[in-house]
Write a protein that holds these residues in place. Structure first.
Motif, PDB file in Angstrom:
ATOM      1  N   LYS A 184       0.836  -1.201   0.000  1.00 31.12           N
ATOM      2  CA  LYS A 184       0.000   0.000   0.000  1.00 31.12           C
ATOM      3  C   LYS A 184       0.873   1.254   0.000  1.00 31.12           C
ATOM      4  O   LYS A 184       0.569   2.240  -0.680  1.00 31.12           O
ATOM      5  N   TRP A 185       1.966   1.223   0.773  1.00 25.67           N
ATOM      6  CA  TRP A 185       2.883   2.369   0.796  1.00 25.67           C
ATOM      7  C   TRP A 185       3.542   2.558  -0.567  1.00 25.67           C
ATOM      8  O   TRP A 185       3.748   3.683  -1.008  1.00 25.67           O
ATOM      9  N   GLU A 186       3.869   1.450  -1.225  1.00 23.62           N
ATOM     10  CA  GLU A 186       4.462   1.527  -2.552  1.00 23.62           C
ATOM     11  C   GLU A 186       3.478   2.180  -3.531  1.00 23.62           C
ATOM     12  O   GLU A 186       3.853   3.068  -4.315  1.00 23.62           O
ATOM     13  N   GLN A 187       2.228   1.751  -3.476  1.00 25.44           N
ATOM     14  CA  GLN A 187       1.215   2.310  -4.366  1.00 25.44           C
ATOM     15  C   GLN A 187       0.964   3.787  -4.067  1.00 25.44           C
ATOM     16  O   GLN A 187       0.807   4.596  -4.989  1.00 25.44           O
ATOM     17  N   LEU A 188       0.923   4.137  -2.779  1.00 25.19           N
ATOM     18  CA  LEU A 188       0.704   5.527  -2.399  1.00 25.19           C
ATOM     19  C   LEU A 188       1.852   6.401  -2.882  1.00 25.19           C
ATOM     20  O   LEU A 188       1.635   7.519  -3.364  1.00 25.19           O
ATOM     21  N   ASP A 189       3.069   5.907  -2.769  1.00 24.86           N
ATOM     22  CA  ASP A 189       4.235   6.649  -3.234  1.00 24.86           C
ATOM     23  C   ASP A 189       4.103   6.969  -4.725  1.00 24.86           C
ATOM     24  O   ASP A 189       4.361   8.099  -5.156  1.00 24.86           O
ATOM     25  N   GLN A 190       3.694   5.993  -5.502  1.00 27.44           N
ATOM     26  CA  GLN A 190       3.523   6.198  -6.942  1.00 27.44           C
ATOM     27  C   GLN A 190       2.431   7.234  -7.212  1.00 27.44           C
ATOM     28  O   GLN A 190       2.582   8.104  -8.075  1.00 27.44           O
ATOM     29  N   LYS A 191       1.350   7.159  -6.459  1.00 25.72           N
ATOM     30  CA  LYS A 191       0.237   8.078  -6.639  1.00 25.72           C
ATOM     31  C   LYS A 191       0.643   9.508  -6.296  1.00 25.72           C
ATOM     32  O   LYS A 191       0.276  10.469  -6.998  1.00 25.72           O
ATOM     33  N   ILE A 192       1.412   9.660  -5.221  1.00 30.45           N
ATOM     34  CA  ILE A 192       1.864  10.987  -4.791  1.00 30.45           C
ATOM     35  C   ILE A 192       2.752  11.617  -5.848  1.00 30.45           C
ATOM     36  O   ILE A 192       2.588  12.794  -6.205  1.00 30.45           O
ATOM     37  N   VAL A 193       3.696  10.850  -6.367  1.00 29.20           N
ATOM     38  CA  VAL A 193       4.618  11.369  -7.373  1.00 29.20           C
ATOM     39  C   VAL A 193       3.885  11.714  -8.663  1.00 29.20           C
ATOM     40  O   VAL A 193       4.120  12.763  -9.271  1.00 29.20           O
ATOM     41  N   GLU A 194       2.973  10.850  -9.091  1.00 29.24           N
ATOM     42  CA  GLU A 194       2.225  11.099 -10.327  1.00 29.24           C
ATOM     43  C   GLU A 194       1.420  12.393 -10.229  1.00 29.24           C
ATOM     44  O   GLU A 194       1.309  13.138 -11.204  1.00 29.24           O
ATOM     45  N   ALA A 195       0.866  12.674  -9.038  1.00 31.98           N
ATOM     46  CA  ALA A 195       0.077  13.894  -8.857  1.00 31.98           C
ATOM     47  C   ALA A 195       0.957  15.137  -8.825  1.00 31.98           C
ATOM     48  O   ALA A 195       0.489  16.244  -9.102  1.00 31.98           O
ATOM     49  N   TYR A 196       2.248  14.957  -8.507  1.00 32.77           N
ATOM     50  CA  TYR A 196       3.140  16.100  -8.334  1.00 32.77           C
ATOM     51  C   TYR A 196       3.939  16.430  -9.589  1.00 32.77           C
ATOM     52  O   TYR A 196       4.367  17.563  -9.785  1.00 32.77           O
ATOM     53  N   ILE A 197       4.165  15.422 -10.419  1.00 32.24           N
ATOM     54  CA  ILE A 197       4.939  15.634 -11.647  1.00 32.24           C
ATOM     55  C   ILE A 197       4.236  16.683 -12.521  1.00 32.24           C
ATOM     56  O   ILE A 197       3.035  16.620 -12.752  1.00 32.24           O
ATOM     57  N   GLY A 198       5.020  17.610 -13.009  1.00 27.12           N
ATOM     58  CA  GLY A 198       4.464  18.625 -13.899  1.00 27.12           C
ATOM     59  C   GLY A 198       3.889  19.832 -13.193  1.00 27.12           C
ATOM     60  O   GLY A 198       3.396  20.752 -13.847  1.00 27.12           O
ATOM     61  N   LEU A 199       3.951  19.839 -11.861  1.00 24.59           N
ATOM     62  CA  LEU A 199       3.458  21.002 -11.132  1.00 24.59           C
ATOM     63  C   LEU A 199       4.305  22.218 -11.505  1.00 24.59           C
ATOM     64  O   LEU A 199       5.540  22.146 -11.487  1.00 24.59           O
ATOM     65  N   PRO A 200       3.690  23.331 -11.864  1.00 19.13           N
ATOM     66  CA  PRO A 200       4.459  24.491 -12.346  1.00 19.13           C
ATOM     67  C   PRO A 200       5.504  24.988 -11.347  1.00 19.13           C
ATOM     68  O   PRO A 200       6.603  25.371 -11.738  1.00 19.13           O
ATOM     69  N   GLU A 201       5.153  24.994 -10.057  1.00 20.20           N
ATOM     70  CA  GLU A 201       6.076  25.512  -9.050  1.00 20.20           C
ATOM     71  C   GLU A 201       6.224  24.517  -7.905  1.00 20.20           C
ATOM     72  O   GLU A 201       5.642  24.694  -6.829  1.00 20.20           O
ATOM     73  N   PRO A 202       6.990  23.448  -8.115  1.00 18.53           N
ATOM     74  CA  PRO A 202       7.194  22.483  -7.034  1.00 18.53           C
ATOM     75  C   PRO A 202       7.974  23.114  -5.881  1.00 18.53           C
ATOM     76  O   PRO A 202       8.772  24.043  -6.090  1.00 18.53           O
ATOM     77  N   THR A 203       7.715  22.645  -4.685  1.00 16.94           N
ATOM     78  CA  THR A 203       8.432  23.180  -3.531  1.00 16.94           C
ATOM     79  C   THR A 203       9.897  22.792  -3.584  1.00 16.94           C
ATOM     80  O   THR A 203      10.267  21.750  -4.124  1.00 16.94           O
ATOM     81  N   HIS A 204      10.735  23.650  -3.030  1.00 20.95           N
ATOM     82  CA  HIS A 204      12.159  23.339  -2.900  1.00 20.95           C
ATOM     83  C   HIS A 204      12.446  23.176  -1.416  1.00 20.95           C
ATOM     84  O   HIS A 204      12.606  24.158  -0.687  1.00 20.95           O
TER      85      HIS A 204
END
Length: 429
Positions: free
Chosen positions: A400-420
Motif C-alpha cells: 500500500k505504501w508503494e502504491q501511495l508513493d507512486q500516486k503521490i509522485v504522479e500527482a506532483y509531476i508537472g506542477l508548475p512551481e514544485p516546492t524546494h
C-alpha cells in the motif's frame, strides 16, 4: 500482576483525545497509584462485535507496551519516552466509561467506532497533557530527502527536491482533504532558528484556520484540548497560561502566536529528539520504497520465467515477531552505518523490509512538549519533550505504501512551481 483499573471509578477518567485505533483518558481522581497517568483504550468499528476471549485464555499485553520495552527503548533514550504499563479491566467498567464519555467524542469518530469493551487489558501511560500547565502535540512527519541512488530517472529529481510530506499535501488537496499545506517538516527538523520559527508559525496558522481539524498541531491546557477559531476568545485558556499578566485582556491571534512560538522554540532547538527521529527515519529507509521494491522484485523473480511477475511487495512475508525485531535492531545498531546500501544484497531483503517498517513508525509518531508552571523559579516553566505513538506497523502495508508513493509522485509531476525543500543534514550530490 497488572493493576486493576476497575478499582477506580469510571467517572475519575476524563476524555482527552483519540486517534484511529485508540482513545485516551486522563485520571482526575485521588488514588496515588494513578495520579499523573492516562489510560489508553483500543477501539473497534461500530459494525464489529467486541473482542472476545475464551474462558481461561489470557489476553496478551497491548503490542504498544511490548514494542516500546523491547524495541524502541534500544533506539530512543527512556528520558524521552512515556511510561507504558499494562492494567486489567473488564466489560462492565469499559461500557460505563464509554457511556459517560460518548458525548465528548467528535461526531465523526462516534459514527465510525467505539471503545472495545471486550478487552481485558489496557495501557496505563504517563499523562502528558493533564494537570497544571499546558502541552503541545506536534506530528513532525518525514524529516529527510531520499538519496537519489535507488530512485528512477523519472522520480529522482523530484524526490530529492520536494519532500514527501509536501508532495503528499498536494495530493490531498486534489482530493479535497484538510491538510497542513505550506508546512514543511524539514523546516522543523532543521535546527535553524528562523526555519523552525517558520514551521511553528505555519502549523499555528493551519491549526487556527482549520479549527483544529488538521492535527499536525494540537494544544492542551490543563487536560482540555483546545478547539481554536479565528476568535481570540477560543484561545483564552492558552493566553492565560503564556500571557498571565493580562488574563482579561485577550491579545490578537498574531500576538498570541508569537508568545506561543517564543515559549516552545528554545525547547525544540535544544532537544536532540528531532535529530534522533530524522536520523532513524533516514537510516531505516535507506533504499526508499522504490529501491526496496526493486530489491524485492529481484529476489522474488521466478527463475527462468521473466514473463511471470513476482509477488507484490511484502506478499508472503510474515509479520515479524518481537524476537525477530530485537535481532534486527542488534544488527542495525552494530552494522548499519558500515553496510553498502548503494548496492544492497538480496540476502539482506528481510533486513531492509523490517527497516522500512520501523522507519514508518518513526515517520508517524508524535512529540509532546509539556510546560508545567514553576513557582519562584528562574524559569516560569518546567519543560519536557516526549515521543509518543511509536507503534508497530503491519507488513501488509508495504505494498500500500508503494502504491501511495507512486500516486503521490504522479500527482506532483508537472506542477508548475514544485516546492524546494532543504534537507539540512543531507549531503548534496
Amino acid at each position: 500482576m497488572p493493576s486493576n483499573i476497575t478499582a477506580t471509578s469510571s467517572s475519575d477518567w476524563k476524555y482527552i483525545s483519540e486517534g484511529g485505533s485508540s482513545i485516551v483518558f486522563s485520571y482526575i481522581g485521588s488514588a496515588d497509584e494513578f495520579i499523573g497517568t492516562a489510560l489508553r483504550l483500543r477501539k473497534i468499528e461500530n459494525k464489529l462485535p467486541y473482542t472476545e476471549y475464551a474462558d481461561g485464555k489470557e489476553e496478551l499485553d497491548d503490542p504498544t507496551i511490548l514494542f516500546q520495552h523491547r524495541i524502541i527503548e534500544k533506539l530512543v533514550p527512556s528520558a524521552y519516552l512515556p511510561r507504558l504499563d499494562s492494567v486489567q479491566t473488564d466489560r462492565e467498567w469499559l461500557e460505563l466509561l464509554a457511556k459517560q464519555s460518548e458525548e465528548k467524542r467528535p461526531a465523526e469518530r462516534r459514527a465510525k467506532d467505539r471503545i472495545d469493551a471486550g478487552r481485558r487489558k489496557a495501557v496505563l501511560a504517563t499523562d502528558l497533557v493533564g494537570g497544571l500547565g499546558w502541552a503541545v502535540e506536534i506530528k513532525p512527519k518525514w524529516g529527510f530527502l531520499p538519496s537519489p541512488q535507488h530512485l528512477s530517472k523519472d522520480t529522482a529529481q523530484l524526490k530529492t527536491r520536494s519532500c514527501r510530506f509536501c508532495m503528499h499535501s498536494h495530493l490531498k488537496t486534489t482530493e479535497s482533504e484538510d491538510v497542513a499545506l505550506g508546512y514543511c517538516p524539514l523546516d522543523l527538523y532543521s535546527g535553524d532558528k528562523e526555519r523552525v520559527t517558520k514551521a511553528l508559525h505555519t502549523l499555528w496558522d493551519i491549526w487556527i484556520g482549520s479549527s483544529g481539524k488538521v492535527n499536525n498541531l494540537r494544544v492542551f491546557v490543563e487536560g482540555h484540548m483546545l478547539k481554536p477559531s479565528m476568535s481570540p476568545s477560543s484561545l483564552q485558556p492558552l493566553a492565560a497560561q503564556i500571557l498571565p499578566q493580562n488574563p482579561d485582556d485577550l491579545p490578537d491571534l498574531n500576538t498570541l502566536r508569537d508568545a506561543f512560538t517564543s515559549t516552545i522554540l528554545p525547547l525544540l532547538l535544544d532537544t536532540p529528539v528531532l535529530r534522533l527521529l530524522s536520523t532513524h527515519q533516514r537510516q531505516f529507509d535507506a533504499l526508499d520504497v522504490e529501491g526496496l521494491s526493486a530489491l524485492w522484485k529481484h529476489a522474488n523473480q521466478p527463475l527462468g520465467s521473466p514473463d511471470i511477475p513476482p509477488p507484490v511487495l511484502g506478499e508472503g512475508l510474515a509479520q515479524p515477531t518481537l524476537e525477530e525485531l530485537e535481532a534486527f535492531v542488534e544488527i542495525y545498531l552494530a552494522k548499519h552505518t558500515t553496510m553498502d546500501h548503494d548496492h544492497p544484497d538480496t540476502a539482506n531483503l528481510k533486513y531492509y523490509c523490517l527497516a522500512y517498517l520501523l522507519s514508518a513508525s518513526f515517520k508517524d509518531c508524535s512529540v509532546i512538549l509539556r510546560m508545567v508552571p514553576v513557582k519562584d523559579g528562574e524559569e516560569p516553566w518546567r519543560k519536557s519533550v516526549t515521543v509518543i505513538d511509536l507503534d508497530v506497523k503491519s507488513v501488509d502495508r508495504l505494498h500500500k505504501w508503494e502504491q501511495l508513493d507512486q500516486k503521490i509522485v504522479e500527482a506532483y509531476i508537472g506542477l508548475p512551481e514544485p516546492t524546494h525543500c532543504i534537507d539540512q543534514t543531507r549531503v548534496e550530490v
